[in-house]
Design an enzyme around this catalytic site. Sequence first.
Site, PDB file in Angstrom:
ATOM      1  N   HIS A  26      19.228 -37.106 -41.155  1.00 35.71           N
ATOM      2  CA  HIS A  26      19.324 -35.942 -42.037  1.00 35.71           C
ATOM      3  C   HIS A  26      20.605 -36.001 -42.865  1.00 35.71           C
ATOM      4  O   HIS A  26      21.638 -35.468 -42.458  1.00 35.71           O
ATOM      5  CB  HIS A  26      19.324 -34.662 -41.206  1.00 35.71           C
ATOM      6  CG  HIS A  26      18.096 -34.492 -40.372  1.00 35.71           C
ATOM      7  ND1 HIS A  26      17.918 -35.130 -39.167  1.00 35.71           N
ATOM      8  CD2 HIS A  26      16.976 -33.747 -40.586  1.00 35.71           C
ATOM      9  CE1 HIS A  26      16.733 -34.783 -38.664  1.00 35.71           C
ATOM     10  NE2 HIS A  26      16.142 -33.953 -39.494  1.00 35.71           N
ATOM     11  N   HIS A  66      20.825 -30.991 -36.749  1.00 34.33           N
ATOM     12  CA  HIS A  66      20.241 -32.134 -37.474  1.00 34.33           C
ATOM     13  C   HIS A  66      21.297 -32.807 -38.344  1.00 34.33           C
ATOM     14  O   HIS A  66      21.176 -33.980 -38.655  1.00 34.33           O
ATOM     15  CB  HIS A  66      19.025 -31.693 -38.304  1.00 34.33           C
ATOM     16  CG  HIS A  66      19.308 -30.568 -39.262  1.00 34.33           C
ATOM     17  ND1 HIS A  66      19.276 -29.249 -38.879  1.00 34.33           N
ATOM     18  CD2 HIS A  66      19.637 -30.557 -40.586  1.00 34.33           C
ATOM     19  CE1 HIS A  66      19.561 -28.478 -39.930  1.00 34.33           C
ATOM     20  NE2 HIS A  66      19.795 -29.254 -40.971  1.00 34.33           N
ATOM     21  N   ASN A 185      22.381 -23.141 -48.702  1.00 29.84           N
ATOM     22  CA  ASN A 185      21.872 -24.074 -49.721  1.00 29.84           C
ATOM     23  C   ASN A 185      20.475 -23.732 -50.199  1.00 29.84           C
ATOM     24  O   ASN A 185      19.886 -24.456 -51.013  1.00 29.84           O
ATOM     25  CB  ASN A 185      21.930 -25.520 -49.192  1.00 29.84           C
ATOM     26  CG  ASN A 185      21.083 -25.714 -47.941  1.00 29.84           C
ATOM     27  OD1 ASN A 185      20.186 -24.921 -47.647  1.00 29.84           O
ATOM     28  ND2 ASN A 185      21.363 -26.773 -47.195  1.00 29.84           N
ATOM     29  N   ILE A 187      17.717 -24.100 -49.007  1.00 32.21           N
ATOM     30  CA  ILE A 187      16.676 -25.100 -48.742  1.00 32.21           C
ATOM     31  C   ILE A 187      16.449 -25.208 -47.241  1.00 32.21           C
ATOM     32  O   ILE A 187      17.398 -25.230 -46.455  1.00 32.21           O
ATOM     33  CB  ILE A 187      17.120 -26.492 -49.276  1.00 32.21           C
ATOM     34  CG1 ILE A 187      17.148 -26.526 -50.801  1.00 32.21           C
ATOM     35  CG2 ILE A 187      16.239 -27.618 -48.729  1.00 32.21           C
ATOM     36  CD1 ILE A 187      15.785 -26.543 -51.469  1.00 32.21           C
ATOM     37  N   HIS A 259      16.887 -33.237 -47.026  1.00 34.67           N
ATOM     38  CA  HIS A 259      17.143 -32.617 -45.718  1.00 34.67           C
ATOM     39  C   HIS A 259      16.992 -33.645 -44.594  1.00 34.67           C
ATOM     40  O   HIS A 259      17.868 -33.779 -43.755  1.00 34.67           O
ATOM     41  CB  HIS A 259      16.175 -31.446 -45.467  1.00 34.67           C
ATOM     42  CG  HIS A 259      16.035 -31.104 -44.011  1.00 34.67           C
ATOM     43  ND1 HIS A 259      16.838 -30.190 -43.386  1.00 34.67           N
ATOM     44  CD2 HIS A 259      15.217 -31.603 -43.037  1.00 34.67           C
ATOM     45  CE1 HIS A 259      16.512 -30.126 -42.093  1.00 34.67           C
ATOM     46  NE2 HIS A 259      15.527 -30.975 -41.866  1.00 34.67           N
ATOM     47  N   GLU A 416      17.241 -11.809 -23.505  1.00 34.46           N
ATOM     48  CA  GLU A 416      17.155 -12.835 -22.459  1.00 34.46           C
ATOM     49  C   GLU A 416      17.550 -14.218 -22.971  1.00 34.46           C
ATOM     50  O   GLU A 416      18.278 -14.959 -22.301  1.00 34.46           O
ATOM     51  CB  GLU A 416      15.726 -12.889 -21.889  1.00 34.46           C
ATOM     52  CG  GLU A 416      15.284 -11.605 -21.203  1.00 34.46           C
ATOM     53  CD  GLU A 416      14.796 -10.521 -22.170  1.00 34.46           C
ATOM     54  OE1 GLU A 416      14.630 -10.814 -23.374  1.00 34.46           O
ATOM     55  OE2 GLU A 416      14.583  -9.379 -21.719  1.00 34.46           O
ATOM     56  N   PHE A 442      10.489 -12.831 -17.816  1.00 32.38           N
ATOM     57  CA  PHE A 442      11.154 -12.977 -19.105  1.00 32.38           C
ATOM     58  C   PHE A 442      12.025 -14.227 -19.175  1.00 32.38           C
ATOM     59  O   PHE A 442      12.705 -14.467 -20.181  1.00 32.38           O
ATOM     60  CB  PHE A 442      11.880 -11.679 -19.462  1.00 32.38           C
ATOM     61  CG  PHE A 442      10.924 -10.511 -19.415  1.00 32.38           C
ATOM     62  CD1 PHE A 442       9.702 -10.584 -20.081  1.00 32.38           C
ATOM     63  CD2 PHE A 442      11.189  -9.381 -18.655  1.00 32.38           C
ATOM     64  CE1 PHE A 442       8.774  -9.549 -20.003  1.00 32.38           C
ATOM     65  CE2 PHE A 442      10.272  -8.337 -18.575  1.00 32.38           C
ATOM     66  CZ  PHE A 442       9.058  -8.415 -19.249  1.00 32.38           C
ATOM     67  N   HIS A 466      11.680 -10.066  -9.173  1.00 31.55           N
ATOM     68  CA  HIS A 466      10.303  -9.616  -9.440  1.00 31.55           C
ATOM     69  C   HIS A 466       9.415 -10.834  -9.704  1.00 31.55           C
ATOM     70  O   HIS A 466       8.955 -11.067 -10.810  1.00 31.55           O
ATOM     71  CB  HIS A 466      10.274  -8.615 -10.599  1.00 31.55           C
ATOM     72  CG  HIS A 466      11.041  -7.357 -10.317  1.00 31.55           C
ATOM     73  ND1 HIS A 466      12.392  -7.344 -10.024  1.00 31.55           N
ATOM     74  CD2 HIS A 466      10.645  -6.063 -10.245  1.00 31.55           C
ATOM     75  CE1 HIS A 466      12.784  -6.098  -9.797  1.00 31.55           C
ATOM     76  NE2 HIS A 466      11.739  -5.301  -9.910  1.00 31.55           N
ATOM     77  N   HIS A 478       3.956  -8.197 -16.099  1.00 32.44           N
ATOM     78  CA  HIS A 478       5.214  -8.483 -15.415  1.00 32.44           C
ATOM     79  C   HIS A 478       5.043  -9.423 -14.220  1.00 32.44           C
ATOM     80  O   HIS A 478       6.036  -9.846 -13.628  1.00 32.44           O
ATOM     81  CB  HIS A 478       5.860  -7.177 -14.929  1.00 32.44           C
ATOM     82  CG  HIS A 478       6.456  -6.342 -16.022  1.00 32.44           C
ATOM     83  ND1 HIS A 478       5.772  -6.013 -17.164  1.00 32.44           N
ATOM     84  CD2 HIS A 478       7.686  -5.776 -16.152  1.00 32.44           C
ATOM     85  CE1 HIS A 478       6.546  -5.274 -17.946  1.00 32.44           C
ATOM     86  NE2 HIS A 478       7.721  -5.124 -17.353  1.00 32.44           N
TER      87      HIS A 478
END
Length: 665
Positions: A26, A66, A185, A187, A259, A416, A442, A466, A478
């Site tokens: 890149h 990158h 930029n 982009i 890029h 989270e 989560f 849990h 959950h």
Amino acid sequence: MSNRATLANAIRALTMDAVQIPNSGHPGAPMGMADIAEVLYNDFMNHNPTNPKWADRDRFIMSNGHGSMLPYSVLHLTGYDLSTDDLKAFRKLHSKTPGHPEYGYAPGIETTTGPLGQGITNAVGFALAEKVMAAQFNKDGHEIVDHNTYVFLGDGCLMEGISQEAISLAGSFGLSKLICFYDDNNISIDGNVDGWFADDTPKRFEACGWDVQSIDGHDADAIKAATEKAIASDKPSLICCKTVIGKGAPTKEGGHHVHGEALGEEEIAEARKHLPWPYAPFEIPDEVYAGWDAKEAGAAKEAAWNEKFAAYKAAYPAEAAEFERRMAGDLPADFEAQANKFIAEVNTKEESPATRVASKGALNGFAPLLPEFLGGSADLSPSNNTFNDKSVRINDDHGSASMNFAGNYISYGVREFGMSAIMNGVTLHGGLMPYGATFLMFSEYARNALRMAALMKIRTIFVYTHDSIGLGEDGPTHQCVEQIPTLRMIPNMAVWRPCDTVETAVAWKDAIKNDARPSVLIFSRQNLPFQKRDADQIANIEKGGYILKDTDGTPDVIVIATGSEVHLAMEAAEASDKKVRVVSMPSVEVFEQQDDAYKESVLPAAVTARVAVEAAIMDGWWKYVGTNGKVIGMTTFGESAPAPELFKYFGITTEAVSKAIDEVA
Ligand SMILES: Cc1ncc(C[n+]2csc(CCOP(=O)(O)OP(=O)(O)O)c2C)c(N)n1
Ligand SMILES: [Mg+2]
């Protein structure tokens, strides 16, 4: 001495030439941000190339990972142990210069970046750790912790949702030493971003309590002035830098192809004239090296700090020794002995709470030993039981926006992923041992940060309560079914699902002790019965799997269980007229790391009649029970009902284990 443009062009040249070798990489971001990097490193960065780990160095994080050739070029030019050959090995197997910056490869790379949005979030962790370490250790006239965290980031980082979690927390915390340079930029890969990223970025940051400046990212004077202002600010800073992606590539700059595509020999030849850069690939004139070289200045800066630290040590010898221990990531010398003493005490109490409550008990046992603990929860402190007797809030919960950074507990809010990537940054900064919690479900929101911790081989402790249908009435949204097995699939991650107070304390001890991998600690909402063990059995918990109940001679059947299902296995074994061995396996990964003799002693190959029971998707257990074995677990999502009813409904019961024993034996 070379002028600034020439110094910046060295980054551009190294980038285009290094990317051309594998014809992959890149060039756009490094060429676009070269002028910013030049000013930052040559005018501001406090670092020492000959000691990349100097404790009070400024941290630099390339969140738009990158653009890895930018930090690689800068590290090479300023004098780190990163040779021209290393740059030529860009993206090659086992090189120090992998496609994205990876922690532990090139010196000076502070964190692995590439998954966009996480670098800036790690950086919030670095800047938070700086504030906490400063508050815990600095004394009047002795500022031994005093450094900035600098971040480069792009449009992609700001499009990712996690960036909002990070920005919001950085603003709430007032992380004034966090300074971000936005590569504005316009982009990203698909083209001009106006159609998918029309945010008013300055207003967004201002709304979150940041200082924002907007400048021309190719104007060295403007970059310098803005950086000075940002350093002076008492808020976190964003400097929006208007840049041209791939600047210096005469026909390709400003377009989206630059890029992530090598420029090609022809464009590179033209760029050499255009920049100008009249030197051969990887040839850097001496005066350009001289303009970048930070070895002497860096050594002087570190020497000045060493003097400061020596004075601190003379005045506060105990604190200085603690600082050194904690920055090295070492545990207190008596940790093992104290931990074992605590585990023995837990064993004598024979209590039967939920393991989430047992976890709080373990924290109460270990926290007095570990001032480096930095606990927290994503707005579930009372449910996760992470706030322990030694916890002191950093952010107040009674309406004050002022921070007590000398504390050791954070309410991360409902974030989270942000919490998890921030914890990784805290771990990488050094001096603190973060643990943070939410409901196991989560972990899904946070998952890539867990993977990054495992990839980086760092000790971040993820606490999840849990854990299954055992949570009951909150229902299938959950109730975890696939989370435990899929977390186990992450390489270099220890997943613990303890069955009682003693296993819980051992799981915590293991997570604390292992500094080359993260751990996931999984706890139940519901009470679980205490299991009796002798001293050998207690010692064997640390091996991940062990014989909890044995029979005389060779067993007819082995039942393997984890967490809340261990007591079902024990009850079925008691009731059976067969010779049943029960193996508790709180950590499959840790068990897998044991030697063959131990594994054979627990799971003898000759005993093929086997049953496994776990209230989760069953797939992982077939490797232990074989195709003739039985697995009792989940095949669907859960349901909304009280937990005992759900265990019955899904057939995860003592009776089901008994039936399976009879079927396999
Ligand atoms: C989480 C994540 N999603 C997708 C990608 C793939 N990707 C790498 S760079 C990029 C575009 C980034 O745009 P920007 O940050 O503006 O970089 P620039 O093109 O300006 O260098 C994408 C989608 C990624 N690395 N991480
Ligand atoms: Mg961009």
